[in-house]
Design a protein around this motif. Structure first.
Motif, PDB file in Angstrom:
ATOM      1  N   SER A   1      -9.910  -1.466   2.037  1.00 35.20           N
ATOM      2  CA  SER A   1      -9.738  -0.017   1.971  1.00 35.20           C
ATOM      3  C   SER A   1     -10.026   0.477   0.564  1.00 35.20           C
ATOM      4  O   SER A   1      -9.882  -0.255  -0.421  1.00 35.20           O
ATOM      5  CB  SER A   1      -8.307   0.361   2.357  1.00 35.20           C
ATOM      6  N   VAL A   2     -10.436   1.737   0.467  1.00 34.39           N
ATOM      7  CA  VAL A   2     -10.660   2.341  -0.843  1.00 34.39           C
ATOM      8  C   VAL A   2      -9.358   2.354  -1.640  1.00 34.39           C
ATOM      9  O   VAL A   2      -9.336   2.092  -2.846  1.00 34.39           O
ATOM     10  CB  VAL A   2     -11.229   3.768  -0.690  1.00 34.39           C
ATOM     11  N   VAL A   3      -8.240   2.627  -0.959  1.00 34.01           N
ATOM     12  CA  VAL A   3      -6.945   2.671  -1.639  1.00 34.01           C
ATOM     13  C   VAL A   3      -6.592   1.321  -2.267  1.00 34.01           C
ATOM     14  O   VAL A   3      -5.959   1.253  -3.318  1.00 34.01           O
ATOM     15  CB  VAL A   3      -5.845   3.114  -0.650  1.00 34.01           C
ATOM     16  N   SER A   4      -7.048   0.232  -1.637  1.00 33.16           N
ATOM     17  CA  SER A   4      -6.709  -1.101  -2.157  1.00 33.16           C
ATOM     18  C   SER A   4      -7.309  -1.351  -3.527  1.00 33.16           C
ATOM     19  O   SER A   4      -6.833  -2.227  -4.260  1.00 33.16           O
ATOM     20  CB  SER A   4      -7.172  -2.182  -1.177  1.00 33.16           C
TER      21      SER A   4
ATOM     22  N   GLY B   1       0.809  -1.214   0.000  1.00 30.54           N
ATOM     23  CA  GLY B   1       0.000   0.000   0.000  1.00 30.54           C
ATOM     24  C   GLY B   1       0.838   1.258   0.000  1.00 30.54           C
ATOM     25  O   GLY B   1       2.067   1.228  -0.162  1.00 30.54           O
ATOM     26  N   ALA B   2       0.166   2.383   0.219  1.00 33.48           N
ATOM     27  CA  ALA B   2       0.845   3.675   0.203  1.00 33.48           C
ATOM     28  C   ALA B   2       1.899   3.774   1.300  1.00 33.48           C
ATOM     29  O   ALA B   2       2.987   4.316   1.086  1.00 33.48           O
ATOM     30  CB  ALA B   2      -0.179   4.800   0.340  1.00 33.48           C
ATOM     31  N   SER B   3       1.593   3.239   2.489  1.00 32.39           N
ATOM     32  CA  SER B   3       2.565   3.322   3.590  1.00 32.39           C
ATOM     33  C   SER B   3       3.830   2.544   3.266  1.00 32.39           C
ATOM     34  O   SER B   3       4.947   3.002   3.538  1.00 32.39           O
ATOM     35  CB  SER B   3       1.947   2.789   4.888  1.00 32.39           C
TER      36      SER B   3
ATOM     37  N   PRO C   1      -0.743   5.928  -6.598  1.00 31.83           N
ATOM     38  CA  PRO C   1      -0.463   7.005  -7.553  1.00 31.83           C
ATOM     39  C   PRO C   1       0.996   6.979  -8.007  1.00 31.83           C
ATOM     40  O   PRO C   1       1.913   6.837  -7.198  1.00 31.83           O
ATOM     41  CB  PRO C   1      -0.779   8.278  -6.757  1.00 31.83           C
ATOM     42  N   LEU C   2       1.196   7.105  -9.298  1.00 33.48           N
ATOM     43  CA  LEU C   2       2.541   7.057  -9.870  1.00 33.48           C
ATOM     44  C   LEU C   2       3.077   8.485  -9.960  1.00 33.48           C
ATOM     45  O   LEU C   2       3.040   9.124 -11.009  1.00 33.48           O
ATOM     46  CB  LEU C   2       2.492   6.394 -11.247  1.00 33.48           C
ATOM     47  N   ASN C   3       3.601   8.983  -8.827  1.00 31.79           N
ATOM     48  CA  ASN C   3       4.141  10.343  -8.804  1.00 31.79           C
ATOM     49  C   ASN C   3       5.643  10.317  -9.083  1.00 31.79           C
ATOM     50  O   ASN C   3       6.234   9.253  -9.328  1.00 31.79           O
ATOM     51  CB  ASN C   3       3.845  11.011  -7.459  1.00 31.79           C
ATOM     52  N   ASP C   4       6.284  11.476  -9.049  1.00 22.99           N
ATOM     53  CA  ASP C   4       7.704  11.563  -9.385  1.00 22.99           C
ATOM     54  C   ASP C   4       8.575  10.741  -8.439  1.00 22.99           C
ATOM     55  O   ASP C   4       9.537  10.096  -8.869  1.00 22.99           O
ATOM     56  CB  ASP C   4       8.154  13.024  -9.363  1.00 22.99           C
TER      57      ASP C   4
ATOM     58  N   ARG D   1       0.485  -9.484  -3.331  1.00 27.26           N
ATOM     59  CA  ARG D   1       0.087  -9.352  -4.729  1.00 27.26           C
ATOM     60  C   ARG D   1       0.961  -8.298  -5.399  1.00 27.26           C
ATOM     61  O   ARG D   1       1.415  -7.362  -4.728  1.00 27.26           O
ATOM     62  CB  ARG D   1      -1.382  -8.924  -4.829  1.00 27.26           C
ATOM     63  N   PRO D   2       1.177  -8.413  -6.704  1.00 28.16           N
ATOM     64  CA  PRO D   2       1.947  -7.378  -7.400  1.00 28.16           C
ATOM     65  C   PRO D   2       1.271  -6.021  -7.221  1.00 28.16           C
ATOM     66  O   PRO D   2       0.048  -5.919  -7.352  1.00 28.16           O
ATOM     67  CB  PRO D   2       1.918  -7.824  -8.866  1.00 28.16           C
ATOM     68  N   PRO D   3       2.023  -4.974  -6.908  1.00 26.40           N
ATOM     69  CA  PRO D   3       1.421  -3.647  -6.729  1.00 26.40           C
ATOM     70  C   PRO D   3       0.888  -3.113  -8.056  1.00 26.40           C
ATOM     71  O   PRO D   3       1.428  -3.400  -9.130  1.00 26.40           O
ATOM     72  CB  PRO D   3       2.580  -2.799  -6.214  1.00 26.40           C
ATOM     73  N   VAL D   4      -0.182  -2.358  -7.975  1.00 29.01           N
ATOM     74  CA  VAL D   4      -0.781  -1.732  -9.153  1.00 29.01           C
ATOM     75  C   VAL D   4      -0.574  -0.224  -9.028  1.00 29.01           C
ATOM     76  O   VAL D   4      -1.051   0.407  -8.080  1.00 29.01           O
ATOM     77  CB  VAL D   4      -2.286  -2.052  -9.259  1.00 29.01           C
ATOM     78  N   PHE D   5       0.166   0.335  -9.977  1.00 30.15           N
ATOM     79  CA  PHE D   5       0.425   1.776  -9.972  1.00 30.15           C
ATOM     80  C   PHE D   5      -0.539   2.468 -10.930  1.00 30.15           C
ATOM     81  O   PHE D   5      -0.784   1.981 -12.036  1.00 30.15           O
ATOM     82  CB  PHE D   5       1.871   2.056 -10.371  1.00 30.15           C
ATOM     83  N   ARG D   6      -1.086   3.568 -10.481  1.00 28.90           N
ATOM     84  CA  ARG D   6      -2.072   4.305 -11.268  1.00 28.90           C
ATOM     85  C   ARG D   6      -1.426   5.557 -11.835  1.00 28.90           C
ATOM     86  O   ARG D   6      -0.969   6.431 -11.112  1.00 28.90           O
ATOM     87  CB  ARG D   6      -3.250   4.692 -10.371  1.00 28.90           C
ATOM     88  N   ASP D   7      -1.391   5.643 -13.147  1.00 29.63           N
ATOM     89  CA  ASP D   7      -0.830   6.824 -13.809  1.00 29.63           C
ATOM     90  C   ASP D   7      -1.970   7.717 -14.285  1.00 29.63           C
ATOM     91  O   ASP D   7      -3.023   7.233 -14.686  1.00 29.63           O
ATOM     92  CB  ASP D   7       0.031   6.383 -14.998  1.00 29.63           C
TER      93      ASP D   7
END
Length: 358
Positions: free
Chosen positions: A235-238, A179-181, A243-246, A202-208
């Protein structure tokens, strides 16, 4: 205090969801201390935010949404989120005269007389006609169990105990959780640690790209479907992805966010996979999330066979006197605001003796 005090509504918890609920009660004509009371176990304003580590600055916060009726403006992104949001919640409580009582721990909620609920706390018992439960998740960190865990000679800690990256200087750190943490911990720790290893189930899913309203509604609907069926919420985040940030892009490029599948066992000096591969570790950091802190509701026997509490919107299907705010689809900050308004509307109908929608 031994005397039982009576109110129409008890609000349990003064984080985002609890304050939103209290605000809408106030707007509906309910008076604090006379008609409703807000109880919070924390020592000061800020909900779970007050416990976040200092290096989590406001600029790194994922999706903080303003409370209803008061915008959070001119916040310094370089300041710790605990200070920024704690100060904001403090101003909010005072601006709307919510009179939060703290620190007051809720021990149990039981059936009372005359259709009322008894809320037993560290500061006596409250008799109420309705409960807005907004006790969050921070008090229930989830620790998975793996073979050999008790034999590990290094340190194990959870996100709830994370104080910052400096304490991992020169150490070999395994971070567990997708997760994000987990990603934030890795990006912070990597410059200090001797080595880091990231493992997830599970493999992480990055959102661009942007996360629009349609995507948000679809994500919330997936979470809502689970709680409607009486299953433990995700969780909603799950379901939204990361987020795919810099910073994340750089972590991927540097190999810091090179994900490994979940190990099969823990050894005294590290972790091991079934194929014999072993990674030495001084620290295992469990960024494995939290569960809803609802043990105080156990006397009411609300849980379904699936392990969760079935809710319609925020209302507990088995007991319409109780609304769960910040649970399931209302766990996001914007969701908590909307849930508070809807729950208060429902409670007003209940207290007026009007039919509660199915």
């Amino acid at each position: 205090m031994n005397a039982t005090r009576e109110v129409e509504v008890v609000v349990a918890g003064a984080g985002q969801a609890g304050l939103a609920g209290a605000y809408h009660l106030r707007r509906s004509g309910f008076e604090p201390d006379r008609d409703f009371v807000v109880l919070d176990h924390s020592p000061g304003p800020g909900g779970a935010w007050q416990y976040r580590w200092a290096s989590l600055t406001y600029g790194k916060v994922h999706g903080m949404h303003a409370l209803p009726g008061m915008e959070l403006t001119d916040a310094d992104p370089s300041r710790p989120s605990a200070d920024v949001i704690g100060g904001y919640f403090d101003r909010y409580e005072r601006a709307f005269d919510l009179r939060v009582r703290r620190p007051v721990g809720i021990r149990a909620v039981r059936e009372g007389d005359g259709g009322r609920l008894l809320v037993e706390t560290s500061d006596g018992t409250w008799s109420t006609r309705a409960l807005l439960n907004a006790t969050g998740t921070w008090d229930r960190p989830f620790w998975p169990r793996y073979p050999g865990q008790e034999d590990f000679r290094g340190r194990q800690l959870h996100t709830a105990q994370y104080a910052g990256p400096e304490e991992f200087a020169g150490q070999r750190v395994v971070v567990v959780g997708g997760g994000a943490s987990g990603t934030q911990h890795l990006l912070e720790i990597a410059p200090y640690a001797a080595a880091t290893t990231w493992v997830t189930r599970r493999p992480p899913v990055f959102r661009d790209g942007p996360f629009d309203q349609e995507a948000g509604r679809a994500a919330v609907a997936l979470v809502e479907e689970r709680v409607r069926r009486g299953l433990p919420p995700r969780s909603v985040v799950s379901v939204t992805g990361l987020p795919l940030n810099d910073a994340v892009r750089q972590g991927l490029a540097d190999g810091v966010l090179e994900r490994q599948p979940m190990f099969d066992r823990i050894t005294p000096d590290g972790v091991e996979w079934r194929d014999g591969r072993h990674v030495a570790a001084d620290v295992i950091l469990w960024a494995t999330g939290f569960r809803a802190a609802l043990d105080h509701l156990a006397p009411l026997r609300l849980r379904e066979p699936g392990g969760g509490i079935r809710v319609q919107g925020t209302r507990v299907v088995a007991d319409p006197r109780i609304h769960l705010l910040g649970y399931g689809p209302s766990a996001s900050t914007v969701g908590a605001n909307r849930a508070g308004r809807a729950a208060v509307r429902d409670i007003r109908r209940l207290l007026a003796g009007e039919p509660v929608a199915a």
